[in-house]
Design a protein around this motif. Structure first.
Motif, PDB file in Angstrom:
ATOM      1  N   ILE A 163      45.532  38.780  30.775  1.00 50.41           N
ATOM      2  CA  ILE A 163      45.142  37.517  31.409  1.00 50.41           C
ATOM      3  C   ILE A 163      44.389  36.650  30.410  1.00 50.41           C
ATOM      4  O   ILE A 163      44.610  35.449  30.329  1.00 50.41           O
ATOM      5  CB  ILE A 163      44.320  37.772  32.678  1.00 50.41           C
ATOM      6  N   ALA A 164      43.480  37.251  29.643  1.00 48.69           N
ATOM      7  CA  ALA A 164      42.728  36.488  28.630  1.00 48.69           C
ATOM      8  C   ALA A 164      43.667  35.894  27.606  1.00 48.69           C
ATOM      9  O   ALA A 164      43.489  34.728  27.189  1.00 48.69           O
ATOM     10  CB  ALA A 164      41.697  37.398  27.954  1.00 48.69           C
ATOM     11  N   LEU A 165      44.692  36.640  27.200  1.00 43.29           N
ATOM     12  CA  LEU A 165      45.680  36.122  26.242  1.00 43.29           C
ATOM     13  C   LEU A 165      46.438  34.944  26.839  1.00 43.29           C
ATOM     14  O   LEU A 165      46.676  33.942  26.164  1.00 43.29           O
ATOM     15  CB  LEU A 165      46.640  37.236  25.843  1.00 43.29           C
ATOM     16  N   LEU A 166      46.795  35.050  28.110  1.00 43.97           N
ATOM     17  CA  LEU A 166      47.517  33.965  28.773  1.00 43.97           C
ATOM     18  C   LEU A 166      46.667  32.704  28.901  1.00 43.97           C
ATOM     19  O   LEU A 166      47.191  31.588  28.892  1.00 43.97           O
ATOM     20  CB  LEU A 166      47.981  34.398  30.164  1.00 43.97           C
ATOM     21  N   MET A 167      45.360  32.887  29.021  1.00 46.03           N
ATOM     22  CA  MET A 167      44.463  31.748  29.209  1.00 46.03           C
ATOM     23  C   MET A 167      44.190  30.993  27.923  1.00 46.03           C
ATOM     24  O   MET A 167      43.711  29.870  27.947  1.00 46.03           O
ATOM     25  CB  MET A 167      43.136  32.218  29.815  1.00 46.03           C
ATOM     26  N   VAL A 216      45.172  44.774  31.760  1.00 47.75           N
ATOM     27  CA  VAL A 216      45.484  43.594  32.574  1.00 47.75           C
ATOM     28  C   VAL A 216      44.505  42.466  32.246  1.00 47.75           C
ATOM     29  O   VAL A 216      44.905  41.307  32.096  1.00 47.75           O
ATOM     30  CB  VAL A 216      45.458  43.936  34.077  1.00 47.75           C
ATOM     31  N   GLU A 217      43.234  42.781  32.113  1.00 47.76           N
ATOM     32  CA  GLU A 217      42.240  41.767  31.748  1.00 47.76           C
ATOM     33  C   GLU A 217      42.559  41.148  30.392  1.00 47.76           C
ATOM     34  O   GLU A 217      42.460  39.933  30.221  1.00 47.76           O
ATOM     35  CB  GLU A 217      40.835  42.375  31.729  1.00 47.76           C
ATOM     36  N   GLU A 218      42.949  41.984  29.423  1.00 50.73           N
ATOM     37  CA  GLU A 218      43.312  41.470  28.096  1.00 50.73           C
ATOM     38  C   GLU A 218      44.544  40.575  28.179  1.00 50.73           C
ATOM     39  O   GLU A 218      44.613  39.536  27.512  1.00 50.73           O
ATOM     40  CB  GLU A 218      43.569  42.628  27.133  1.00 50.73           C
ATOM     41  N   ASP A 244      44.375  56.165  34.037  1.00 52.32           N
ATOM     42  CA  ASP A 244      43.028  55.902  33.527  1.00 52.32           C
ATOM     43  C   ASP A 244      42.624  54.504  33.983  1.00 52.32           C
ATOM     44  O   ASP A 244      43.168  53.509  33.489  1.00 52.32           O
ATOM     45  CB  ASP A 244      43.031  55.992  32.010  1.00 52.32           C
ATOM     46  N   PRO A 245      41.696  54.393  34.929  1.00 54.31           N
ATOM     47  CA  PRO A 245      41.376  53.086  35.507  1.00 54.31           C
ATOM     48  C   PRO A 245      40.805  52.081  34.512  1.00 54.31           C
ATOM     49  O   PRO A 245      41.146  50.894  34.569  1.00 54.31           O
ATOM     50  CB  PRO A 245      40.374  53.399  36.617  1.00 54.31           C
ATOM     51  N   ILE A 246      39.973  52.532  33.598  1.00 54.98           N
ATOM     52  CA  ILE A 246      39.366  51.607  32.643  1.00 54.98           C
ATOM     53  C   ILE A 246      40.431  51.024  31.723  1.00 54.98           C
ATOM     54  O   ILE A 246      40.483  49.805  31.502  1.00 54.98           O
ATOM     55  CB  ILE A 246      38.255  52.311  31.822  1.00 54.98           C
ATOM     56  N   ASN A 247      41.286  51.861  31.197  1.00 58.98           N
ATOM     57  CA  ASN A 247      42.350  51.363  30.318  1.00 58.98           C
ATOM     58  C   ASN A 247      43.361  50.510  31.073  1.00 58.98           C
ATOM     59  O   ASN A 247      43.808  49.479  30.574  1.00 58.98           O
ATOM     60  CB  ASN A 247      43.065  52.519  29.617  1.00 58.98           C
ATOM     61  N   PHE A 248      43.745  50.935  32.271  1.00 57.03           N
ATOM     62  CA  PHE A 248      44.741  50.219  33.057  1.00 57.03           C
ATOM     63  C   PHE A 248      44.264  48.814  33.408  1.00 57.03           C
ATOM     64  O   PHE A 248      44.941  47.818  33.132  1.00 57.03           O
ATOM     65  CB  PHE A 248      45.066  51.015  34.326  1.00 57.03           C
ATOM     66  N   VAL A 249      43.092  48.711  33.984  1.00 54.02           N
ATOM     67  CA  VAL A 249      42.553  47.403  34.364  1.00 54.02           C
ATOM     68  C   VAL A 249      42.196  46.602  33.114  1.00 54.02           C
ATOM     69  O   VAL A 249      42.392  45.389  33.068  1.00 54.02           O
ATOM     70  CB  VAL A 249      41.346  47.557  35.315  1.00 54.02           C
ATOM     71  N   LEU A 280      48.505  37.949  41.577  1.00 58.56           N
ATOM     72  CA  LEU A 280      47.947  38.725  40.471  1.00 58.56           C
ATOM     73  C   LEU A 280      48.165  40.225  40.619  1.00 58.56           C
ATOM     74  O   LEU A 280      48.160  40.956  39.633  1.00 58.56           O
ATOM     75  CB  LEU A 280      46.456  38.443  40.306  1.00 58.56           C
ATOM     76  N   SER A 281      48.393  40.681  41.839  1.00 58.05           N
ATOM     77  CA  SER A 281      48.616  42.111  42.007  1.00 58.05           C
ATOM     78  C   SER A 281      49.903  42.561  41.313  1.00 58.05           C
ATOM     79  O   SER A 281      50.072  43.749  41.017  1.00 58.05           O
ATOM     80  CB  SER A 281      48.644  42.499  43.486  1.00 58.05           C
ATOM     81  N   ASP A 282      50.801  41.621  41.020  1.00 59.59           N
ATOM     82  CA  ASP A 282      52.009  41.974  40.265  1.00 59.59           C
ATOM     83  C   ASP A 282      51.653  42.553  38.904  1.00 59.59           C
ATOM     84  O   ASP A 282      52.384  43.388  38.372  1.00 59.59           O
ATOM     85  CB  ASP A 282      52.909  40.753  40.073  1.00 59.59           C
ATOM     86  N   LEU A 283      50.542  42.120  38.329  1.00 58.31           N
ATOM     87  CA  LEU A 283      50.121  42.632  37.022  1.00 58.31           C
ATOM     88  C   LEU A 283      49.549  44.047  37.111  1.00 58.31           C
ATOM     89  O   LEU A 283      49.409  44.723  36.105  1.00 58.31           O
ATOM     90  CB  LEU A 283      49.094  41.699  36.386  1.00 58.31           C
TER      91      LEU A 283
END
Length: 83
Positions: free
Chosen positions: A78-82, A74-76, A66-71, A16-19
């Motif tokens: 992953i959610a799309l992939l799920m 990635v969360e969005e 920007d940590p909030i936007n960056f992470v 997951l760190s690749d993302l």
């Protein structure tokens, strides 16, 4: 990460760190490249729990990310992939 279009499957890296990796331009100076290496190494540490959220987010901010936007992106992703 690759997409297998012949059977509509999406293959995602097992790490997951690749993302959470960042890259720099080929003409980047040495300090910029070193920052990239630090940020990419920190992604693995954060995901394994070796680095706390505060430290990881502060490190991203220190390198102009920007940590909030960056992470959040990635969360969005992953959610799309799920779905």
């Amino acid at each position: 990460m690759s997409i297998a279009s012949d059977n509509n499957l999406l293959w995602v890296s097992s790490d997951l760190s690749d993302l959470l990796t960042v890259s720099v331009e080929g003409q980047a100076d040495n300090s910029t490249v070193q920052g990239m290496l630090i940020v990419n190494g920190a992604a693995s540490q954060w995901l394994t729990g070796a680095m706390d959220d505060y430290t990881y987010f502060e490190l991203l901010d220190h390198y102009g990310i920007d940590p909030i936007n960056f992470v959040g992106e990635v969360e969005e992703h992953i959610a799309l992939l799920m779905k």
